[in-house]
Design a protein around this motif. Structure first.
Motif: not given
Ligand SMILES: Cc1cc2nc3c(=O)[nH]c(=O)nc-3n(C[C@H](O)[C@H](O)[C@H](O)COP(=O)(O)OP(=O)(O)OC[C@H]3O[C@@H](n4cnc5c(N)ncnc54)[C@H](O)[C@@H]3O)c2cc1C
Length: 398
Positions: A11, A13-14, A35, A48-49, A114, A305, A340
């Protein structure tokens, strides 16, 4: 450990990218398997905040020029959540309901694009991040190696596998099959568009440094500005010329939130322009100022979403497969905490794994110390975000 540590991260993501940045700088052999087919193959959300927790993690993990670039391209301060009532002709700010624990909904922070943040997090990771690699399953052998398999039939092995694969985590599905994500039955259609004079004049001044929930109309809506301190592309050319940032210009982000019964299941997969039309249909009777924001927005930037939350589970025995961010503690966006917390996890896990690389702790000691702190931090954030959505959002979402 004599051999260099090899860390696989599922993954990009952030959270996963923030972890990769710190490990890469420390000389750890790190590979991120994502993915998505490429960095722009899916709309990533708009604003994103980021508060002190996220900022501290980014400072700890990004190399100096990338952190400077992040700071220079942040948006305006984001100080509070406000509630706007759209009943009647005039939009009016109304007091927010109090939270059960008496705290303010969001911690003071900054609006951040973001997309820009993700582009910065990808900076310098050529060869470290591989796209088109959907993780499917892993195997652990008795010698401490983990082999991760991908949908294209390939595999990679390493000393550790980190599931940073978001709310639907396939790594969590195998590592913690007892974990459950509850569907909060809220669907979010979001988009962004230019800030026009007409839009600015129709919105309350207080929105400049806030993020607003708009109530009194059906469906409820969220809006917020994103005004870059410095436009991304020229700033990158100056501070980190190898990093290519996209310029979108300042924008206003919007989202409508509806109960899942009001959308078809297939709406989740509609392309942006069709989702945009769906949002216009749903807001046919909305306040004209709000409808205008959706009308003027860029249709291809519209995304869908489902909002969910992870249910707490008792602590588990650590092994060579761990998790971070939404993969283990997804929460509703009510308190701006998910990103965060994911960034804090990344910084903390990086710090522990680097002690293994340096030979001052074993891998299992490092992972279990990280997991103890992560479980406490992550599930406290889940609990406070879920109680906030119960206290506030459910009052405004019909
Ligand atoms: C509408 C909304 C608004 C938000 N606003 C805020 C905010 O203002 N401030 C804040 O702190 N948080 C906010 N959040 C929460 C924040 O977006 C998430 O908590 C954060 O993005 C989580 O980061 P992560 O790296 O854990 O997952 P993600 O950012 O979801 O990244 C996961 C990654 O894994 C990849 N992936 C998925 N499955 C697979 C697989 N099987 N194999 C390989 N890769 C895969 C995905 O494509 C993605 O790139 C918000 C969430 C939503 C839904």
């Amino acid at each position: 450990m004599n051999e260099p540590l090899r860390v696989l991260i599922a993954g990009a993501g952030l959270g996963g990218l923030c972890l990769a940045q710190r490990l890469h700088q420390a000389g750890v052999d790190v590979l991120v398997l994502e993915r998505d087919a490429g960095p722009y193959s899916r709309a990533q959300g708009h604003r994103v905040h980021i508060d002190q927790r996220g900022e501290d993690a980014l400072r700890a993990c990004l190399p100096g020029p990338l952190f400077e670039l992040y700071q220079a391209t942040r948006g305006q301060p984001s100080e509070r959540m406000m509630l706007i009532n759209a009943e009647g002709a005039r939009l009016q700010e109304v007091p927010l309901p109090a939270l059960p624990d008496g705290t303010s909904i969001i911690r003071t922070g900054r609006a951040v694009s973001r997309n820009t943040l993700r582009e910065i997090l990808l900076g310098g990771l050529d060869g470290v991040v591989r796209f088109g690699k959907a993780f499917t399953r892993y195997e652990q052998d008795g010698g401490g190696q983990v082999r991760a398999w991908f949908a294209d039939g390939t595999s990679e092995s390493g000393d550790v596998l980190v599931g940073a694969d978001g709310i639907g985590s396939a790594v969590r599905g195998q590592r913690l099959p007892q974990a459950r994500v509850e569907d909060l039955e809220i669907r979010w259609i979001g988009g962004k568009g230019p800030i026009t004079g007409e839009i600015e004049r129709s919105l309350p001044d207080g929105l400049e440094h806030a993020f607003a929930a708009v109530t009194g109309m059906d469906p409820a809506m969220m809006i917020g500005y994103m005004r870059f301190e410095n436009q991304p592309r020229p700033t990158a050319e100056h501070l980190a010329p190898d990093v290519l940032l996209t310029d979108t210009g300042d924008f206003v982000m919007w989202a409508i939130t509806v109960h899942r019964d009001r959308l078809d299941a297939s709406d989740a997969h509609l392309p942006g322009p069709e989702l945009h039309r769906r949002a216009l249909d749903l807001t046919a009777d909305a306040h004209p100022a709000m409808r205008r924001i959706i009308e003027r927005s860029w249709p291809e930037q519209t995304f869908h979403l489902s909002i969910g939350t992870t249910l707490p589970i008792p602590a588990w025995v650590s092994d060579h497969v761990t998790l971070l961010g939404d993969a283990v503690h997804a929460m509703p966006p009510s308190r701006g905490s998910g990103a965060n917390t994911a960034l804090s996890d990344a910084a903390d896990l990086a710090r522990h794994l680097i002690t293994v690389q340096q030979g001052s702790s074993t891998l299992l000691e490092a992972i279990s110390a990280y997991e103890r702190a992560m479980i406490e931090r992550g599930f406290a954030a889940v609990e406070s975000s879920t109680s906030a959505i119960e206290a506030i959002a459910r009052k405004i979402i019909r």
